[in-house]
Scaffold this motif. Structure first.
Motif, PDB file in Angstrom:
ATOM      1  N   SER A  61      33.280  35.709  44.143  1.00 41.11           N
ATOM      2  CA  SER A  61      34.578  35.990  43.521  1.00 41.11           C
ATOM      3  C   SER A  61      34.455  36.585  42.125  1.00 41.11           C
ATOM      4  CB  SER A  61      35.450  34.734  43.483  1.00 41.11           C
ATOM      5  OG  SER A  61      34.894  33.773  42.622  1.00 41.11           O
ATOM      6  N   ASP A  62      33.303  36.424  41.476  1.00 39.50           N
ATOM      7  CA  ASP A  62      33.115  37.053  40.169  1.00 39.50           C
ATOM      8  C   ASP A  62      33.004  38.574  40.306  1.00 39.50           C
ATOM      9  OD1 ASP A  62      30.700  36.630  41.536  1.00 39.50           O
ATOM     10  OD2 ASP A  62      29.521  36.582  39.686  1.00 39.50           O
ATOM     11  N   ARG A  63      32.365  39.058  41.365  1.00 35.13           N
ATOM     12  CA  ARG A  63      32.222  40.501  41.606  1.00 35.13           C
ATOM     13  C   ARG A  63      33.374  41.076  42.417  1.00 35.13           C
ATOM     14  NH1 ARG A  63      27.035  42.310  44.242  1.00 35.13           N
ATOM     15  NH2 ARG A  63      27.994  44.313  43.853  1.00 35.13           N
ATOM     16  N   TYR A  64      33.906  40.256  43.334  1.00 38.28           N
ATOM     17  CA  TYR A  64      34.975  40.701  44.231  1.00 38.28           C
ATOM     18  C   TYR A  64      36.122  39.697  44.159  1.00 38.28           C
ATOM     19  CZ  TYR A  64      31.020  43.336  46.050  1.00 38.28           C
ATOM     20  OH  TYR A  64      29.925  44.147  46.172  1.00 38.28           O
ATOM     21  N   PRO A  65      36.941  39.788  43.125  1.00 39.15           N
ATOM     22  CA  PRO A  65      37.969  38.763  42.908  1.00 39.15           C
ATOM     23  C   PRO A  65      39.119  38.774  43.914  1.00 39.15           C
ATOM     24  CG  PRO A  65      38.168  40.506  41.271  1.00 39.15           C
ATOM     25  CD  PRO A  65      36.925  40.798  42.071  1.00 39.15           C
ATOM     26  N   GLU A  66      39.253  39.848  44.690  1.00 37.77           N
ATOM     27  CA  GLU A  66      40.366  39.938  45.635  1.00 37.77           C
ATOM     28  C   GLU A  66      39.879  40.187  47.057  1.00 37.77           C
ATOM     29  OE1 GLU A  66      44.298  41.723  43.533  1.00 37.77           O
ATOM     30  OE2 GLU A  66      42.849  43.177  44.254  1.00 37.77           O
ATOM     31  N   ALA A  67      40.610  39.626  47.987  1.00 40.37           N
ATOM     32  CA  ALA A  67      40.525  40.032  49.389  1.00 40.37           C
ATOM     33  C   ALA A  67      41.784  40.865  49.626  1.00 40.37           C
ATOM     34  CB  ALA A  67      40.497  38.824  50.313  1.00 40.37           C
ATOM     35  N   VAL A  68      41.670  41.917  50.426  1.00 40.40           N
ATOM     36  CA  VAL A  68      42.809  42.808  50.658  1.00 40.40           C
ATOM     37  C   VAL A  68      42.977  43.031  52.162  1.00 40.40           C
ATOM     38  CG1 VAL A  68      43.801  45.090  50.225  1.00 40.40           C
ATOM     39  CG2 VAL A  68      42.410  43.986  48.458  1.00 40.40           C
ATOM     40  N   PHE A  69      44.212  42.839  52.633  1.00 37.31           N
ATOM     41  CA  PHE A  69      44.552  43.151  54.020  1.00 37.31           C
ATOM     42  C   PHE A  69      45.506  44.327  54.017  1.00 37.31           C
ATOM     43  CE2 PHE A  69      47.521  42.758  57.628  1.00 37.31           C
ATOM     44  CZ  PHE A  69      46.614  42.979  58.651  1.00 37.31           C
ATOM     45  N   THR A  70      45.169  45.357  54.797  1.00 36.19           N
ATOM     46  CA  THR A  70      46.023  46.531  54.958  1.00 36.19           C
ATOM     47  C   THR A  70      46.300  46.712  56.446  1.00 36.19           C
ATOM     48  OG1 THR A  70      44.974  47.551  53.035  1.00 36.19           O
ATOM     49  CG2 THR A  70      46.269  48.990  54.470  1.00 36.19           C
ATOM     50  N   ALA A  71      47.566  46.584  56.821  1.00 31.37           N
ATOM     51  CA  ALA A  71      47.940  46.725  58.232  1.00 31.37           C
ATOM     52  C   ALA A  71      47.799  48.173  58.666  1.00 31.37           C
ATOM     53  CB  ALA A  71      49.365  46.235  58.448  1.00 31.37           C
ATOM     54  N   THR A  72      47.317  48.350  59.891  1.00 30.75           N
ATOM     55  CA  THR A  72      47.187  49.691  60.459  1.00 30.75           C
ATOM     56  C   THR A  72      48.010  49.843  61.735  1.00 30.75           C
ATOM     57  OG1 THR A  72      45.199  49.011  61.664  1.00 30.75           O
ATOM     58  CG2 THR A  72      44.873  50.062  59.511  1.00 30.75           C
ATOM     59  N   ARG A  73      48.438  48.706  62.309  1.00 32.55           N
ATOM     60  CA  ARG A  73      49.190  48.765  63.569  1.00 32.55           C
ATOM     61  C   ARG A  73      50.082  47.545  63.704  1.00 32.55           C
ATOM     62  NH1 ARG A  73      47.929  46.635  68.458  1.00 32.55           N
ATOM     63  NH2 ARG A  73      48.879  47.567  70.262  1.00 32.55           N
ATOM     64  N   PHE A  74      51.318  47.779  64.118  1.00 37.37           N
ATOM     65  CA  PHE A  74      52.280  46.706  64.370  1.00 37.37           C
ATOM     66  C   PHE A  74      52.683  46.770  65.843  1.00 37.37           C
ATOM     67  CE2 PHE A  74      52.749  47.937  59.962  1.00 37.37           C
ATOM     68  CZ  PHE A  74      52.810  46.721  59.289  1.00 37.37           C
ATOM     69  N   ASP A  75      52.566  45.681  66.549  1.00 42.53           N
ATOM     70  CA  ASP A  75      53.012  45.583  67.939  1.00 42.53           C
ATOM     71  C   ASP A  75      53.877  44.336  68.008  1.00 42.53           C
ATOM     72  OD1 ASP A  75      53.446  45.720  70.633  1.00 42.53           O
ATOM     73  OD2 ASP A  75      51.395  45.213  71.217  1.00 42.53           O
ATOM     74  N   LEU A  76      55.155  44.496  67.692  1.00 42.10           N
ATOM     75  CA  LEU A  76      56.042  43.360  67.538  1.00 42.10           C
ATOM     76  C   LEU A  76      57.234  43.456  68.471  1.00 42.10           C
ATOM     77  CD1 LEU A  76      56.073  43.441  63.632  1.00 42.10           C
ATOM     78  CD2 LEU A  76      54.665  41.972  65.081  1.00 42.10           C
ATOM     79  N   SER A  77      57.605  42.321  69.068  1.00 43.53           N
ATOM     80  CA  SER A  77      58.826  42.246  69.867  1.00 43.53           C
ATOM     81  C   SER A  77      59.872  41.531  69.023  1.00 43.53           C
ATOM     82  CB  SER A  77      58.549  41.492  71.171  1.00 43.53           C
ATOM     83  OG  SER A  77      58.258  40.135  70.897  1.00 43.53           O
ATOM     84  N   SER A  78      60.876  40.967  69.654  1.00 40.34           N
ATOM     85  CA  SER A  78      61.946  40.331  68.892  1.00 40.34           C
ATOM     86  C   SER A  78      61.503  39.052  68.188  1.00 40.34           C
ATOM     87  CB  SER A  78      63.140  40.032  69.791  1.00 40.34           C
ATOM     88  OG  SER A  78      62.761  39.126  70.807  1.00 40.34           O
ATOM     89  N   GLU A  79      60.564  38.301  68.763  1.00 46.75           N
ATOM     90  CA  GLU A  79      60.186  37.026  68.142  1.00 46.75           C
ATOM     91  C   GLU A  79      58.689  36.824  67.970  1.00 46.75           C
ATOM     92  OE1 GLU A  79      62.067  33.657  69.890  1.00 46.75           O
ATOM     93  OE2 GLU A  79      64.027  34.601  69.883  1.00 46.75           O
ATOM     94  N   SER A  80      57.853  37.733  68.492  1.00 46.98           N
ATOM     95  CA  SER A  80      56.411  37.554  68.352  1.00 46.98           C
ATOM     96  C   SER A  80      55.717  38.901  68.429  1.00 46.98           C
ATOM     97  CB  SER A  80      55.875  36.619  69.441  1.00 46.98           C
ATOM     98  OG  SER A  80      56.033  37.214  70.715  1.00 46.98           O
ATOM     99  N   GLY A  81      54.418  38.885  68.194  1.00 44.10           N
ATOM    100  CA  GLY A  81      53.654  40.116  68.287  1.00 44.10           C
ATOM    101  C   GLY A  81      52.340  40.026  67.555  1.00 44.10           C
ATOM    102  N   VAL A  82      51.785  41.202  67.271  1.00 42.43           N
ATOM    103  CA  VAL A  82      50.473  41.298  66.651  1.00 42.43           C
ATOM    104  C   VAL A  82      50.539  42.308  65.511  1.00 42.43           C
ATOM    105  CG1 VAL A  82      48.089  42.026  67.031  1.00 42.43           C
ATOM    106  CG2 VAL A  82      49.280  40.733  68.797  1.00 42.43           C
ATOM    107  N   ILE A  83      49.885  41.958  64.418  1.00 45.23           N
ATOM    108  CA  ILE A  83      49.678  42.905  63.326  1.00 45.23           C
ATOM    109  C   ILE A  83      48.170  43.066  63.203  1.00 45.23           C
ATOM    110  CG2 ILE A  83      49.937  43.379  60.864  1.00 45.23           C
ATOM    111  CD1 ILE A  83      52.392  41.529  60.882  1.00 45.23           C
ATOM    112  N   GLU A  84      47.707  44.304  63.304  1.00 45.68           N
ATOM    113  CA  GLU A  84      46.283  44.589  63.170  1.00 45.68           C
ATOM    114  C   GLU A  84      46.068  45.415  61.923  1.00 45.68           C
ATOM    115  OE1 GLU A  84      45.309  46.554  66.833  1.00 45.68           O
ATOM    116  OE2 GLU A  84      45.052  44.654  67.894  1.00 45.68           O
ATOM    117  N   GLY A  85      44.901  45.257  61.348  1.00 46.10           N
ATOM    118  CA  GLY A  85      44.582  46.024  60.160  1.00 46.10           C
ATOM    119  C   GLY A  85      43.154  45.803  59.730  1.00 46.10           C
ATOM    120  N   ASP A  86      42.900  46.100  58.474  1.00 46.43           N
ATOM    121  CA  ASP A  86      41.571  45.934  57.900  1.00 46.43           C
ATOM    122  C   ASP A  86      41.645  44.880  56.810  1.00 46.43           C
ATOM    123  OD1 ASP A  86      40.265  47.978  59.426  1.00 46.43           O
ATOM    124  OD2 ASP A  86      41.350  49.445  58.210  1.00 46.43           O
ATOM    125  N   LEU A  87      40.697  43.950  56.863  1.00 46.62           N
ATOM    126  CA  LEU A  87      40.576  42.904  55.850  1.00 46.62           C
ATOM    127  C   LEU A  87      39.295  43.160  55.081  1.00 46.62           C
ATOM    128  CD1 LEU A  87      41.518  40.236  54.562  1.00 46.62           C
ATOM    129  CD2 LEU A  87      40.222  39.041  56.360  1.00 46.62           C
TER     130      LEU A  87
END
Length: 187
Positions: free
Chosen positions: A95-121
């Protein structure tokens, strides 16, 4: 999961991110399964004119992680244990060299109440695909679950007692976020 068109700031006031680690090895009974809070994070969700998510980016302050709870083990987790575990986790996560983790979504597959979000962490400067299974728990509130494999990010899972006690390579991630009402700028 229709959300009104707009940009939404997300963060600790509107949700939480929790990690769950599990013990493994011959001496697993000596250790604790942990619940680790990531209390400082922020994100932005953009929703297009069709009320579909367009972009999502979340930044997590790794240095702020805290051990909330430890279950199992030969003795209860003390405050000193919690501080020591958090220090070890920050060291393993660099954490001294890399203080942040970053998630960036690349794809959303969502219905009315559930689904999947994919991306890069990205953790420790290493970016890998990450998938969140998402459910709407109540109107405007979403809960996501996923799994991170530590070794995929170059992280050697914690070990003690000459490797007889270790933390499993997989860590469960739980996210809960409430989308602010349009015009509400709180995070």
């Amino acid at each position: 999961m229709a959300v009104p068109t707009g940009r939404y700031r997300l963060g600790t006031k509107s949700g939480r991110i929790v990690l769950r680690t599990f013990r493994d090895g011959l001496a697993a009974t000596a250790g604790h399964d942990l619940i680790i809070d990531l209390p400082r994070w922020s994100g932005e969700l953009a929703v297009d004119d069709d009320k579909a998510p367009e972009t999502l980016e979340v930044r997590i302050d790794i240095g702020a992680l805290t051990v909330r709870e430890g279950t199992g083990g030969l003795k209860p987790l003390t405050d000193r244990d919690r501080r020591e575990i958090a220090t070890n986790a920050r060291r393993l996560l660099s954490s001294d060299r890399y203080p942040e983790a970053v998630f960036t979504a690349t794809r959303f597959d969502l219905s009315s109440e559930s689904g999947v979000i994919e991306g890069d962490l990205s953790i420790r400067g290493v970016s890998r695909p990450f998938r969140l299974q998402v459910n709407q728990s109540e109107v405007g509130t979403y809960r996501g679950t996923g799994t991170v494999v530590q070794s995929a990010y170059g992280i050697k899972p914690y070990t003690a007692f000459f490797g007889a006690l270790k933390v499993r390579d997989t860590v469960d991630v739980e996210v809960e976020a409430t989308i602010p009402a349009p015009g509400d700028d709180t995070a």
